[in-house]
Design a protein around this motif. Structure first.
Motif, PDB file in Angstrom:
ATOM      1  N   ALA A  50     -13.561 -11.248  -6.872  1.00  0.00           N
ATOM      2  CA  ALA A  50     -13.176  -9.721  -6.750  1.00  0.00           C
ATOM      3  C   ALA A  50     -12.365  -9.527  -5.656  1.00  0.00           C
ATOM      4  O   ALA A  50     -11.811  -8.588  -5.574  1.00  0.00           O
ATOM      5  N   GLY A  51     -12.414 -10.777  -4.642  1.00  0.00           N
ATOM      6  CA  GLY A  51     -11.468 -10.766  -3.617  1.00  0.00           C
ATOM      7  C   GLY A  51      -9.953 -11.016  -4.075  1.00  0.00           C
ATOM      8  O   GLY A  51      -9.254 -10.930  -3.351  1.00  0.00           O
ATOM      9  N   ASP A  52      -9.865 -11.537  -5.077  1.00  0.00           N
ATOM     10  CA  ASP A  52      -8.511 -12.184  -5.718  1.00  0.00           C
ATOM     11  C   ASP A  52      -8.008 -10.861  -6.918  1.00  0.00           C
ATOM     12  O   ASP A  52      -8.699 -10.948  -7.846  1.00  0.00           O
ATOM     13  N   PRO A  53      -7.348  -9.962  -6.572  1.00  0.00           N
ATOM     14  CA  PRO A  53      -6.855  -9.118  -7.645  1.00  0.00           C
ATOM     15  C   PRO A  53      -6.334  -9.628  -9.000  1.00  0.00           C
ATOM     16  O   PRO A  53      -6.812  -9.193 -10.031  1.00  0.00           O
ATOM     17  N   ALA A  54      -5.534 -10.894  -8.707  1.00  0.00           N
ATOM     18  CA  ALA A  54      -5.091 -11.425 -10.203  1.00  0.00           C
ATOM     19  C   ALA A  54      -6.375 -12.131 -11.006  1.00  0.00           C
ATOM     20  O   ALA A  54      -6.650 -11.948 -12.029  1.00  0.00           O
ATOM     21  N   SER A  55      -7.351 -12.658 -10.160  1.00  0.00           N
ATOM     22  CA  SER A  55      -8.575 -13.221 -10.730  1.00  0.00           C
ATOM     23  C   SER A  55      -9.364 -12.154 -11.308  1.00  0.00           C
ATOM     24  O   SER A  55      -9.692 -12.281 -12.669  1.00  0.00           O
ATOM     25  N   LEU A  56      -9.629 -11.143 -10.785  1.00  0.00           N
ATOM     26  CA  LEU A  56     -10.289  -9.857 -11.026  1.00  0.00           C
ATOM     27  C   LEU A  56      -9.804  -9.276 -12.512  1.00  0.00           C
ATOM     28  O   LEU A  56     -10.491  -9.112 -13.361  1.00  0.00           O
ATOM     29  N   MET A  57      -8.324  -9.293 -12.395  1.00  0.00           N
ATOM     30  CA  MET A  57      -7.734  -8.593 -13.565  1.00  0.00           C
ATOM     31  C   MET A  57      -7.577  -9.599 -14.677  1.00  0.00           C
ATOM     32  O   MET A  57      -8.042  -9.263 -15.890  1.00  0.00           O
ATOM     33  N   HIS A  58      -7.259 -10.838 -14.619  1.00  0.00           N
ATOM     34  CA  HIS A  58      -7.074 -11.667 -15.623  1.00  0.00           C
ATOM     35  C   HIS A  58      -8.350 -12.407 -16.077  1.00  0.00           C
ATOM     36  O   HIS A  58      -8.701 -12.332 -17.293  1.00  0.00           O
ATOM     37  N   ASP A  59      -9.281 -12.800 -15.194  1.00  0.00           N
ATOM     38  CA  ASP A  59     -10.629 -13.416 -15.491  1.00  0.00           C
ATOM     39  C   ASP A  59     -11.730 -12.503 -15.897  1.00  0.00           C
ATOM     40  O   ASP A  59     -12.656 -12.869 -16.513  1.00  0.00           O
ATOM     41  N   ALA A  94     -10.813  -3.097  -7.843  1.00  0.00           N
ATOM     42  CA  ALA A  94     -11.492  -2.726  -9.039  1.00  0.00           C
ATOM     43  C   ALA A  94     -11.513  -1.353  -9.511  1.00  0.00           C
ATOM     44  O   ALA A  94     -11.554  -1.132 -10.660  1.00  0.00           O
ATOM     45  N   LEU A  95     -11.037  -0.407  -8.489  1.00  0.00           N
ATOM     46  CA  LEU A  95     -11.044   0.848  -8.865  1.00  0.00           C
ATOM     47  C   LEU A  95      -9.850   0.997  -9.852  1.00  0.00           C
ATOM     48  O   LEU A  95      -9.892   1.914 -10.761  1.00  0.00           O
ATOM     49  N   HIS A 105     -16.225   6.169 -15.550  1.00  0.00           N
ATOM     50  CA  HIS A 105     -17.396   6.512 -14.645  1.00  0.00           C
ATOM     51  C   HIS A 105     -17.301   5.202 -13.786  1.00  0.00           C
ATOM     52  O   HIS A 105     -17.182   4.047 -14.128  1.00  0.00           O
ATOM     53  N   PHE A 106     -17.438   5.509 -12.356  1.00  0.00           N
ATOM     54  CA  PHE A 106     -17.486   4.190 -11.604  1.00  0.00           C
ATOM     55  C   PHE A 106     -18.889   4.651 -10.685  1.00  0.00           C
ATOM     56  O   PHE A 106     -19.057   5.553  -9.996  1.00  0.00           O
ATOM     57  N   VAL A 107     -19.828   3.548 -10.647  1.00  0.00           N
ATOM     58  CA  VAL A 107     -21.143   3.781  -9.912  1.00  0.00           C
ATOM     59  C   VAL A 107     -20.841   2.887  -8.779  1.00  0.00           C
ATOM     60  O   VAL A 107     -20.869   1.708  -8.922  1.00  0.00           O
ATOM     61  N   LEU A 108     -21.045   3.363  -7.488  1.00  0.00           N
ATOM     62  CA  LEU A 108     -20.993   2.528  -6.351  1.00  0.00           C
ATOM     63  C   LEU A 108     -22.099   2.526  -5.588  1.00  0.00           C
ATOM     64  O   LEU A 108     -22.859   3.485  -5.106  1.00  0.00           O
ATOM     65  N   LEU A 109     -22.853   1.236  -5.285  1.00  0.00           N
ATOM     66  CA  LEU A 109     -23.824   1.087  -4.345  1.00  0.00           C
ATOM     67  C   LEU A 109     -23.253   1.227  -2.802  1.00  0.00           C
ATOM     68  O   LEU A 109     -22.606   0.176  -2.396  1.00  0.00           O
ATOM     69  N   SER A 110     -23.574   2.055  -2.278  1.00  0.00           N
ATOM     70  CA  SER A 110     -23.139   2.275  -0.753  1.00  0.00           C
ATOM     71  C   SER A 110     -24.280   1.957   0.118  1.00  0.00           C
ATOM     72  O   SER A 110     -25.102   1.278  -0.177  1.00  0.00           O
TER      73      SER A 110
END
Length: 318
Positions: A50-59, A94-95, A105-110
């Protein structure tokens, strides 16, 4: 049934949320950073950082459609660099992907502590909350009170004959602790309960609110031991934080230790309850409740060997 992208599934709340979403009939894709030694029955696991935009998008999202994104992701330490990288920047990526993949819908644990922000991780969480609200996506921002694991660190200490440690007299703060299971059920319910849409949702477990002294008294009672307390001055951690902060000017790595001390001081002196904007005081009556699990039931389960001691991670004070 919704197709849900779940972030932060390797944490204790994330694992419980995955189970709650699956139990509710959703198609859950859990995106995890490392090759998981993780068993989440009914959920699909994908390795994506999740800290790598490319990984989150592609994988992770992989160009597929999702109806909702649920994030239980949080920085591990809460120090500034970690907090802004995860609590803000990674969530912004992620957003953007949630919008691209058609999520409604986006549910966030804050966290409830962002009501009185004095720490880097609180500022980072608030910054993303503002971004999420401004995005136009339907949102549910869940701000829970104290977790059971953060209040269970002294069981073995007391059982071994040592005193229960308190800041001050142990009545300075209070909370309505919430279990992993009850919080997970509440988070999953945000997808189907319209009254939880487009709202910031403070939530605690079943009341009443309890203080650290009450926690200690209950623990001694369960163990059949005479109560024995030791008081630590509330300013102790604050003094340590100040000294480390000053020293970090010469030794920069001490800055991280200073921030951890500031985090410990914050939790030692601030209640995890709703802050009444009219009075500036924490109010137990204003703090909503959910679920049926109690902290003292959790204590009993650990003492009886029916539950494993909690891994409190990087946020342990005692």
């Amino acid at each position: 049934m919704s197709r849900v992208a779940l972030l932060g599934a390797t944490g204790t709340i994330g694992r419980a949320t995955a189970q709650a979403l699956v139990a509710a009939g959703h198609d859950v894709v859990a995106m995890v950073r490392k090759e998981p030694a993780l068993h989440l029955p009914g959920a699909t696991l994908r390795r994506a950082d999740a800290g790598d935009p490319a990984s989150l998008m592609h994988d992770g999202f992989a160009g597929e459609h999702f109806d909702a994104v649920v994030s239980c992701m949080a920085s591990r330490t809460g120090v500034a660099r970690d907090a802004w990288a995860i609590d803000h920047t990674a969530h912004c990526h992620a957003l953007a992907l949630a919008e691209r993949c058609g999520a409604a819908h986006f549910v966030l644990l804050s966290a409830i502590c962002v009501q009185k922000p004095r720490l880097a991780f609180q500022q980072a969480k608030l910054a993303f909350e503002a971004d999420l609200i401004a995005s136009g996506l339907r949102y549910s921002i869940v701000r829970p009170t104290a977790f059971f694991k953060s209040l269970s660190g002294q069981i073995e200490r007391v059982r071994g004959g040592k005193p229960f440690l308190l800041f001050g007299d142990g009545t300075l703060t209070a909370c309505k602790p919430i279990s992993n299971r009850d919080l997970a059920a509440y988070i999953a319910g945000c997808l189907i309960e319209p009254e939880r849409w487009n709202k910031v949702l403070p939530i605690g477990g079943p009341g009443p609110a309890i203080t650290p002294r009450q926690q200690g008294e209950a623990l001694f009672g369960m163990l059949g031991m005479e109560p024995k307390f030791r008081s630590v001055p509330p300013g102790f951690l604050g003094s340590i934080a100040g000294a480390l902060g000053f020293a970090s000017r010469l030794i920069p790595p001490l800055g991280t230790k200073a921030e951890l001390a500031r985090i410990g001081h914050y939790y030692a002196t601030e209640s995890m309850l709703v802050l009444d904007p009219a009075t500036g005081r924490y109010d137990a009556a204003m703090t909503p409740e959910t679920g049926s699990d109690t902290l003292f039931d959790h204590y009993r389960a650990i003492i009886a060997g029916e539950a494993a001691p909690d891994d409190r991670g990087d946020h342990a004070v005692f």
